[in-house]
Design an enzyme around this catalytic site. Structure first.
Site, mmCIF file in Angstrom:
data_model
loop_
_atom_site.group_PDB
_atom_site.id
_atom_site.type_symbol
_atom_site.label_atom_id
_atom_site.label_comp_id
_atom_site.label_asym_id
_atom_site.label_seq_id
_atom_site.Cartn_x
_atom_site.Cartn_y
_atom_site.Cartn_z
ATOM 1 N N GLU A 271 -0.310 0.505 5.928
ATOM 2 C CA GLU A 271 -1.730 1.842 5.620
ATOM 3 C C GLU A 271 -1.045 2.731 4.247
ATOM 4 O OE1 GLU A 271 -4.009 1.165 6.502
ATOM 5 O OE2 GLU A 271 -4.581 0.681 8.217
ATOM 6 N N GLU A 538 -16.340 -2.145 3.830
ATOM 7 C CA GLU A 538 -16.667 -3.929 3.492
ATOM 8 C C GLU A 538 -17.930 -4.367 3.557
ATOM 9 O OE1 GLU A 538 -14.690 -3.268 6.347
ATOM 10 O OE2 GLU A 538 -12.849 -2.656 5.624
#
Ligand code: DMJ
Length: 643
Positions: A271, A538
């Site tokens: 991350e 997404e």
């Protein structure tokens, strides 16, 4: 006899004081006085060396060279060019001035000339371009004289424009010709303004915003310390949207407040890389402000201890201060995760290129070597890999959580290398062959989806995360014509359609975290733990790629549906929130504005409603957090280090 309280220097002979009649010193006294003078002289002479001008001249000149060297590497354009030669194009100017000043001391004339030349040079700098914020360059524009200079702007931002270029790509603005589309894009920008302003107001410097309780929030991936995740993740979106004031404020926070040295913080390597290193590298590419590059490097350096494993496959978590690294307790016998260690290559490779330090690239090349030579069950990559034994963990495979962006980077690293890294392109094609054979399914209702695999058995479930793959496959199809290209486009469209269905089949018109395919239900979440929506990008990401690559207007329509749903259900006074159940009329809200909402969701929405040349797919490749990285050899914003 006179008494004297002071000591007398009278000579005494046989205890009788002698009369003080001497006119000069005795020779031993003379020596002492001489010695005192010499010592004084030496001390005075030595002191000269402690004056700043003289002190440590050897080290000083070395350090001057070090600074020079640093500048030469960091910003060669900042160095003042040598004075023009007698016969250069400048000489007529000098000659003319020499004629004006005949009869004067030639040294003074020379100095005045240099001074004048410097002033001229400075005033030339003033007319150079302001930072690219809020402006844009069209492909057709020709390079100006800015190509050779480093710029220091009023804002304190230093930029290095692309050195060699026959065009400037479009990086901000880029309005569509259609007024309705422009209006939609303005709306998206207003949404970004709302999300950002509330973060600034209620959670400035914290990782994320709680838009309902109006305070900061931090997910465990960021550890326990405030790292300004929303700032680092959102910067390039602000830049691309032309939000100059906000960008400047965020930039100054990074320059002045972000200091990881004292942070004893356990963070996710993956991350931190995709959001922070990726975000900063994008800003470096877009602006040329070396502060961004240096911060990206400082952060990447903090991740390096995680790579010290027997295989070189990094651990998942690293402590910024101690460098202590480990894997998640839940991950298959201490394994590292495929989507995590497989999603570093784009950023680390680019970081090596812009810093001139090969260490970052060497780390990710090692990862590739290791997984290349490890046998793959049925040609597939399991989600878990043990960094100590060099063996795969449980044979679970997924295009969603734990696998997703590994596949994404196989294609994107190839694109970023200007399609020269053929090994990785082959890995992508091979991996997709396995995925199509074992994981690609079509439901009874005709919907295409990627099932997860658990020990060779398909689980007929697809994660929201896996919806990125529609766009990825379309990108694969358009960037190389081979025996897979048509299939890639068909599957890319099919998957994107299914993901749209997963949105369309909810009350809110926003999709669930995961959806299943059973006899009774298709593209619907069945478990309560799968019904949430956390502002993920997404599905919109795939609309973006499909729109850009096919120009089918339905993808813009679908993106607009999603934007309206976000406004209706996720917008609150203090920003945007996720939802706990997308199937209910009045869903509970989760009170978190994720940093990827600004980084990805809003950026992709904005780009869908922009001109295709804004962050063109021919010149940029988006990392998995939607941070654009320039394509080597094609994009003049690549800014490769010259050492
Ligand atoms: C982002 O941080 C990245 O896209 C990552 O690859 C996985 N998903 C989140 C957002 O959903």
């Amino acid at each position: 006899m006179t008494t004297n309280i002071f000591p007398s220097y009278q000579r005494i002979a046989s205890r009788i004081p002698l009369a003080f009649s001497r006119r000069s010193f005795r020779s031993c006294e003379k020596y002492i006085i001489l010695l005192v003078f010499i010592t004084f002289g030496l001390v005075c002479f030595g002191t000269l060396f402690f004056l700043p001008e003289f002190r440590n001249s050897a080290t000083r000149s070395e350090s001057v060279y070090r600074v020079y060297d640093h500048f030469k590497r960091a910003a060669p354009e900042l160095l003042i060019p040598p004075p023009p030669l007698e016969n250069s194009r400048e000489s007529p100017k000098l000659l003319r001035h020499e004629m004006d000043t005949q009869g004067e001391d030639p040294h003074l004339v020379g100095d005045r000339e240099k001074f004048r030349a410097k002033i001229e040079q400075d005033s030339e700098l003033k007319v150079l371009e302001r930072p690219d914020i809020g402006r844009f360059y069209r492909k057709t524009s020709t390079p100006s004289n800015q190509g050779k200079q480093g710029h220091i702007y009023e804002s304190g931002i230093v930029t290095i424009p692309p050195a060699i270029s026959d065009h400037y790509p479009l990086i901000t603005n880029g309005e569509d010709g259609d007024p309705d589309i422009r209006e939609r894009r303005n709306k998206i920008k207003e949404m970004a303004q709302h999300a950002w302003d509330n973060y600034v107001k209620y959670a400035w410097g914290k990782n994320e915003l709680r838009p309902i309780s109006k305070r900061g929030h931090s997910a465990s991936i960021f550890g326990t310390m405030p790292l300004g995740a929303t700032i680092l993740d959102g910067l390039d979106t602000l830049y691309i949207m032309g939000m100059e004031k906000e960008f400047k404020q965020a930039r100054d926070w990074v320059a002045n407040e972000l200091n990881l040295d004292q942070m004893a913080n356990d963070v996710s390597v993956f991350e931190t890389n995709i959001r922070f290193v990726g975000g900063l590298l994008s800003c470096y590419a877009l602006t040329g402000d070396v502060m961004f590059r240096d911060k990206a490097q400082q952060i990447a350096d903090k991740l390096l201890p995680a790579f010290q494993t027997p295989t070189g496959i990094p651990y998942a978590i690293v402590n910024f201060k101690t460098g202590m690294s480990k894997n998640y307790g839940w991950a298959s016998g201490g394994s590292s995760i495929l989507s995590e260690f497989g999603t570093l290559h784009l950023e680390f490779g680019y970081l090596s290129d812009v810093t001139g330090n090969p260490i970052y690239r060497s780390k990710v090349e090692k990862i590739r070597q290791v997984i290349q030579k490890t046998d793959k069950p049925n040609g597939l990559y399991p989600n878990y890999f043990n960094p100590k034994t060099g063996k795969w963990g449980q044979h679970h495979m997924s295009m969603g959580a734990l696998g997703d962006s590994f596949y994404e980077y196989l294609l994107k690293v190839w694109i970023q290398s200007n399609k020269e890294d053929n090994e990785v392109r082959q890995m992508f094609d091979d991996a997709m062959e396995g995925v199509f054979k074992h994981m690609l399914q079509t439901s009874t209702g005709g919907l295409m989806y990627f099932a997860d695999l658990k020990f060779d058995r398909p689980e007929h479930k697809m994660d929201h995360l896996a919806c990125f793959s529609g766009g990825l496959l379309a990108l694969g199809s358009k960037t190389l014509k081979n025996h897979m290209s048509d299939k890639y486009m068909d599957v890319g469209k099919g998957i994107t359609n299914t993901c749209h269905e997963s949105y369309d089949r909810t009350y809110t018109k926003l999709g669930p975290e995961a959806f299943r395919f059973t006899e009774g239900a298709e593209a619907r979440a069945l478990k309560s733990t799968e019904k949430y929506y956390i502002l993920r990008p997404e599905v919109i990401e795939s609309y973006f790629y499909l729109y850009r690559l096919t120009k089918d207007p339905k993808y813009r329509e679908w993106a607009w549906e999603a934007a309206q749903a976000l406004e209706k259900h996720c917008r609150v006074n203090g920003g945007y929130t996720g939802l706990k159940n997308v199937y209910t009329e009045d869903p509970q809200q989760d009170d978190v504005q994720q940093s990827f909402f600004l980084a990805e969701t809003l950026k992709y929405l904005y780009l869908i409603f922009s001109d295709d040349n804004l962050i063109s797919l021919d010149e940029w490749v988006f990392n998995t957090e939607a941070h654009p990285i320039p394509i080597k050899g094609v994009n003049p914003y690549y800014r490769e280090s010259i050492v």
